[in-house]
Write a protein that holds these residues in place. Structure first.
Motif, short mmCIF file in Angstrom:
data_model
loop_
_atom_site.label_atom_id
_atom_site.label_comp_id
_atom_site.label_asym_id
_atom_site.label_seq_id
_atom_site.Cartn_x
_atom_site.Cartn_y
_atom_site.Cartn_z
N UNK A 64 49.58 31.32 1.77
CA UNK A 64 48.36 30.51 1.59
C UNK A 64 48.63 29.40 0.57
N UNK A 65 49.40 29.71 -0.44
CA UNK A 65 49.74 28.68 -1.44
C UNK A 65 50.65 27.62 -0.83
N UNK A 66 51.61 28.05 -0.01
CA UNK A 66 52.50 27.09 0.65
C UNK A 66 51.67 26.15 1.53
N UNK A 67 50.76 26.71 2.29
CA UNK A 67 49.97 25.90 3.23
C UNK A 67 49.03 24.92 2.51
N UNK A 68 48.71 25.24 1.26
CA UNK A 68 47.81 24.36 0.51
C UNK A 68 48.55 23.25 -0.22
N UNK A 69 49.88 23.20 -0.08
CA UNK A 69 50.67 22.21 -0.84
C UNK A 69 51.19 21.09 0.06
N UNK A 70 51.33 19.88 -0.54
CA UNK A 70 51.96 18.76 0.15
C UNK A 70 53.45 18.72 -0.12
N UNK A 71 53.83 19.35 -1.23
CA UNK A 71 55.23 19.31 -1.64
C UNK A 71 55.58 20.63 -2.33
N UNK A 72 56.75 21.15 -1.97
CA UNK A 72 57.24 22.38 -2.61
C UNK A 72 58.43 22.03 -3.50
N UNK A 73 58.37 22.49 -4.74
CA UNK A 73 59.53 22.45 -5.62
C UNK A 73 59.95 23.90 -5.78
N UNK A 74 61.14 24.21 -5.33
CA UNK A 74 61.59 25.61 -5.33
C UNK A 74 62.88 25.70 -6.12
N UNK A 75 62.90 26.55 -7.15
CA UNK A 75 64.13 26.72 -7.92
C UNK A 75 64.55 28.19 -7.92
N UNK A 76 65.74 28.42 -7.42
CA UNK A 76 66.20 29.80 -7.18
C UNK A 76 67.29 30.21 -8.16
N UNK A 77 67.14 31.38 -8.77
CA UNK A 77 68.24 31.93 -9.56
C UNK A 77 69.34 32.45 -8.64
N UNK A 78 70.54 32.45 -9.14
CA UNK A 78 71.65 33.03 -8.36
C UNK A 78 72.02 34.39 -8.95
N UNK A 79 71.95 35.41 -8.12
CA UNK A 79 72.39 36.75 -8.50
C UNK A 79 73.52 37.16 -7.59
N UNK A 80 74.68 37.39 -8.17
CA UNK A 80 75.86 37.79 -7.40
C UNK A 80 76.08 36.88 -6.19
N UNK A 81 75.99 35.61 -6.46
CA UNK A 81 76.33 34.61 -5.45
C UNK A 81 75.25 34.27 -4.46
N UNK A 82 74.08 34.91 -4.59
CA UNK A 82 73.03 34.62 -3.60
C UNK A 82 71.63 34.81 -4.21
N UNK A 83 70.61 35.07 -3.35
CA UNK A 83 69.23 35.20 -3.81
C UNK A 83 69.07 36.35 -4.81
N UNK A 84 68.13 36.22 -5.73
CA UNK A 84 67.73 37.36 -6.56
C UNK A 84 66.98 38.34 -5.65
N UNK A 85 67.02 39.61 -6.02
CA UNK A 85 66.30 40.63 -5.25
C UNK A 85 64.80 40.31 -5.20
N UNK A 86 64.28 39.84 -6.33
CA UNK A 86 62.83 39.55 -6.40
C UNK A 86 62.45 38.50 -5.37
N UNK A 87 63.25 37.45 -5.26
CA UNK A 87 62.94 36.40 -4.29
C UNK A 87 63.16 36.91 -2.86
N UNK A 88 64.28 37.61 -2.65
CA UNK A 88 64.62 38.04 -1.29
C UNK A 88 63.56 38.98 -0.73
N UNK A 89 62.98 39.78 -1.61
CA UNK A 89 61.95 40.71 -1.14
C UNK A 89 60.71 39.95 -0.66
N UNK A 90 60.32 38.94 -1.42
CA UNK A 90 59.17 38.12 -1.00
C UNK A 90 59.51 37.40 0.30
N UNK A 91 60.70 36.84 0.37
CA UNK A 91 61.14 36.11 1.56
C UNK A 91 61.11 37.04 2.79
#
Ligand SMILES: Cc1cc2nc3c(=O)[nH]c(=O)nc-3n(C[C@H](O)[C@H](O)[C@H](O)COP(=O)(O)O)c2cc1C
Length: 183
Positions: A64-91
Motif C-alpha cells: 500500500x505504501x509502494x502504491x501511494x508513492x511516485x518515487x521509491x528510494x530503496x537502500x539495501x544492506x549487503x549480508x554475505x553478498x546478498x539481501x539481508x534476511x529482514x529484507x528478503x523475508x518481506x520481499x
C-alpha cells in the motif's frame, strides 16, 4: 511528489537508513516517508503459514505504501553478498500477493551503503537482476562504499564530495522524469 524511502535493514543504527534519508532530503517539495524492515516484521515465510493464515497484514501494508508513492528510494544492506534476511523475508511475503508485482513499476533509485570497499556490489547486482521480474523500474543505482569515511553522521550527509555529487546528479535526473513530476 510522494517519496517512499525504504531501508532494507532492521538495524536500529542502519547505515542504509541514513543514506536513504539523506537521498530523500535532496529532493525539493516532496512528501517523504521513511520506512525500514522493523515496520514490516513478519514470521519467516513458510508455505504452511501462508496456506493456514494467508498473508500477514504487514505485507499488504508494504505494498500500500509502494502504491501511494511516485518515487521509491530503496537502500539495501549487503549480508554475505546478498539481501539481508529482514529484507528478503518481506520481499518473499510480498511476492506472494496475487495479481500484482512487488514494486508495481514505480520508478526507483536503488542504493546500497556498506562499511567496506565493495559498497554492497553483491546485493546491488542481485536486486538489479531480480527486481525487474517483480515490477522493479530501476532508473538509477548508487553505491556508497567505506560508509564510515564517506558519510558524516553528525551532519547527516555524505562527506565525500565526489560521491555526493554523483548522488545529486542522479537524483536531479530522476526528479525531472516527466512521469514522476506529473503525479
Ligand atoms: C551477517 C552479516 C553479513 C554481512 N555481510 C556483508 C557482506 O557480504 N558485504 C558487506 O559489504 N558487508 C557485510 N556486512 C556488513 C554490513 O554491510 C553492515 O553491517 C552494514 O551496517 C549493514 O547495513 P545496515 O546498517 O543498513 O543494516 C555483513 C554484516 C552482517 C551482520
Amino acid at each position: 511528489m510522494k517519496i517512499l524511502a525504504v531501508a532494507g535493514s532492521n538495524s536500529e543504527t542502519s547505515i542504509n537508513k541514513l543514506l536513504v534519508s539523506y537521498a530523500a532530503s535532496l529532493i525539493e517539495n516532496a512528501e517523504v516517508e521513511v520506512v525500514d524492515m522493523n515496520d514490516f516484521e513478519m514470521p519467516i515465510y513458510k508455505h504452511q503459514r501462508e496456506v493456514e493464515s494467508g498473508l500477514p497484514q504487514e505485507a499488504k501494508d508494504f505494498v500500500a505504501k509502494i502504491d501511494g508513492a511516485n518515487l521509491l528510494l530503496v537502500s539495501l544492506p549487503e549480508h554475505n553478498g546478498t539481501y539481508s534476511t529482514a529484507f528478503k523475508n518481506v520481499f518473499d511475503w510480498v511476492s506472494r500477493i496475487k495479481d500484482r508485482t512487488v514494486w508495481n513499476e514505480v520508478p526507483m533509485l536503488l542504493m546500497s551503503a556498506a562499511p567496506g570497499a565493495r559498497g554492497g556490489a553483491g546485493v546491488l547486482e542481485a536486486a538489479t537482476k531480480r527486481f525487474p521480474f517483480h515490477g522493479g523500474n530501476i532508473v538509477e543505482t548508487f553505491s556508497l562504499p567505506f560508509f564510515n569515511d564517506n558519510f558524516d553522521k553528525s551532519a547527516q550527509k555524505i562527506s565525500n564530495e565526489e560521491k555526493d555529487n554523483e548522488l545529486r546528479e542522479k537524483i536531479k535526473k530522476i526528479a525531472t522524469i516527466e512521469s514522476i513530476l506529473e503525479k
